[in-house]
Motif scaffolding. Structure first.
Motif, mmCIF file in Angstrom:
data_model
loop_
_atom_site.group_PDB
_atom_site.id
_atom_site.type_symbol
_atom_site.label_atom_id
_atom_site.label_comp_id
_atom_site.label_asym_id
_atom_site.label_seq_id
_atom_site.Cartn_x
_atom_site.Cartn_y
_atom_site.Cartn_z
ATOM 1 N N MET A 1 42.824 147.025 13.405
ATOM 2 C CA MET A 1 41.676 146.289 13.886
ATOM 3 C C MET A 1 42.060 145.540 15.164
ATOM 4 O O MET A 1 43.091 144.889 15.214
ATOM 5 C CB MET A 1 41.220 145.295 12.810
ATOM 6 C CG MET A 1 40.198 144.297 13.307
ATOM 7 S SD MET A 1 39.659 143.095 12.084
ATOM 8 C CE MET A 1 40.910 141.848 12.277
ATOM 9 N N GLU A 2 41.250 145.637 16.169
ATOM 10 C CA GLU A 2 41.454 144.885 17.402
ATOM 11 C C GLU A 2 40.308 143.890 17.553
ATOM 12 O O GLU A 2 39.157 144.208 17.260
ATOM 13 C CB GLU A 2 41.496 145.815 18.613
ATOM 14 C CG GLU A 2 42.725 146.699 18.617
ATOM 15 C CD GLU A 2 42.867 147.504 19.880
ATOM 16 O OE1 GLU A 2 42.075 147.321 20.822
ATOM 17 O OE2 GLU A 2 43.775 148.342 19.931
ATOM 18 N N LYS A 3 40.660 142.691 18.005
ATOM 19 C CA LYS A 3 39.653 141.644 18.133
ATOM 20 C C LYS A 3 39.953 140.804 19.369
ATOM 21 O O LYS A 3 41.109 140.592 19.715
ATOM 22 C CB LYS A 3 39.669 140.756 16.890
ATOM 23 C CG LYS A 3 38.568 139.721 16.877
ATOM 24 C CD LYS A 3 38.551 138.964 15.568
ATOM 25 C CE LYS A 3 37.433 137.944 15.598
ATOM 26 N NZ LYS A 3 37.415 137.105 14.412
ATOM 27 N N GLU A 4 38.906 140.329 20.016
ATOM 28 C CA GLU A 4 39.050 139.477 21.195
ATOM 29 C C GLU A 4 38.799 138.021 20.778
ATOM 30 O O GLU A 4 37.840 137.731 20.073
ATOM 31 C CB GLU A 4 38.045 139.904 22.259
ATOM 32 C CG GLU A 4 38.345 139.388 23.623
ATOM 33 C CD GLU A 4 37.507 140.098 24.683
ATOM 34 O OE1 GLU A 4 37.837 139.929 25.855
ATOM 35 O OE2 GLU A 4 36.540 140.798 24.343
ATOM 36 N N ILE A 5 39.686 137.137 21.200
ATOM 37 C CA ILE A 5 39.557 135.707 20.930
ATOM 38 C C ILE A 5 39.253 135.028 22.261
ATOM 39 O O ILE A 5 40.025 135.141 23.213
ATOM 40 C CB ILE A 5 40.858 135.115 20.335
ATOM 41 C CG1 ILE A 5 41.273 135.852 19.053
ATOM 42 C CG2 ILE A 5 40.720 133.618 20.113
ATOM 43 C CD1 ILE A 5 40.391 135.620 17.864
ATOM 44 N N PHE A 6 38.110 134.335 22.349
ATOM 45 C CA PHE A 6 37.733 133.661 23.584
ATOM 46 C C PHE A 6 38.244 132.223 23.574
ATOM 47 O O PHE A 6 37.978 131.473 22.632
ATOM 48 C CB PHE A 6 36.213 133.685 23.768
ATOM 49 C CG PHE A 6 35.696 135.056 24.079
ATOM 50 C CD1 PHE A 6 35.771 135.561 25.371
ATOM 51 C CD2 PHE A 6 35.160 135.845 23.086
ATOM 52 C CE1 PHE A 6 35.313 136.836 25.657
ATOM 53 C CE2 PHE A 6 34.698 137.119 23.365
ATOM 54 C CZ PHE A 6 34.785 137.620 24.648
ATOM 55 N N LEU A 7 38.985 131.868 24.606
ATOM 56 C CA LEU A 7 39.544 130.533 24.735
ATOM 57 C C LEU A 7 38.550 129.614 25.437
ATOM 58 O O LEU A 7 37.988 129.981 26.457
ATOM 59 C CB LEU A 7 40.846 130.578 25.539
ATOM 60 C CG LEU A 7 41.927 131.527 25.028
ATOM 61 C CD1 LEU A 7 43.128 131.501 25.958
ATOM 62 C CD2 LEU A 7 42.334 131.181 23.613
ATOM 63 N N ARG A 8 38.369 128.440 24.888
ATOM 64 C CA ARG A 8 37.497 127.440 25.520
ATOM 65 C C ARG A 8 38.301 126.489 26.396
ATOM 66 O O ARG A 8 37.742 125.719 27.162
ATOM 67 C CB ARG A 8 36.759 126.642 24.450
ATOM 68 C CG ARG A 8 35.800 127.491 23.672
ATOM 69 C CD ARG A 8 35.057 126.677 22.659
ATOM 70 N NE ARG A 8 34.128 127.526 21.935
ATOM 71 C CZ ARG A 8 33.518 127.190 20.848
ATOM 72 N NH1 ARG A 8 33.726 125.991 20.314
ATOM 73 N NH2 ARG A 8 32.693 128.014 20.248
#
Length: 76
Positions: free
Chosen positions: A1-8
């Motif tokens: 599984m690949e997932k993108e984590i968005f940094l704030r």
């Protein structure tokens, strides 16, 4: 599984990442998790929960997935 984590923010720590990604339930579990499991940041084994993760970094947690750090500005 690949997932993108968005940094704030500019970066997050590896311990924060583990909680955000749903791998652990609380930040207090990070030290234990890193002692018991292998995690690779940009292909290198990492054991420090304070390791800073920036946009463009890749985190691999075997049996749980590959995660890519992205900045909020990179959202489409």
């Amino acid at each position: 599984m690949e997932k993108e984590i968005f940094l704030r923010t500019e970066y997050i720590t590896l311990g924060q990442f583990l909680k955000i990604a749903g791998i652990i339930d609380s930040g207090g579990q990070a030290k234990w998790f890193l002692q018991e499991n292998e995690i690779f940041v940009n292909g290198e084994l990492e054991t420090r929960r304070g390791r800073k993760l920036y946009a463009g970094d890749k985190v691999e947690v075997p049996d749980m997935g590959i995660f890519y750090m992205s900045s909020q500005n990179q959202r489409k």
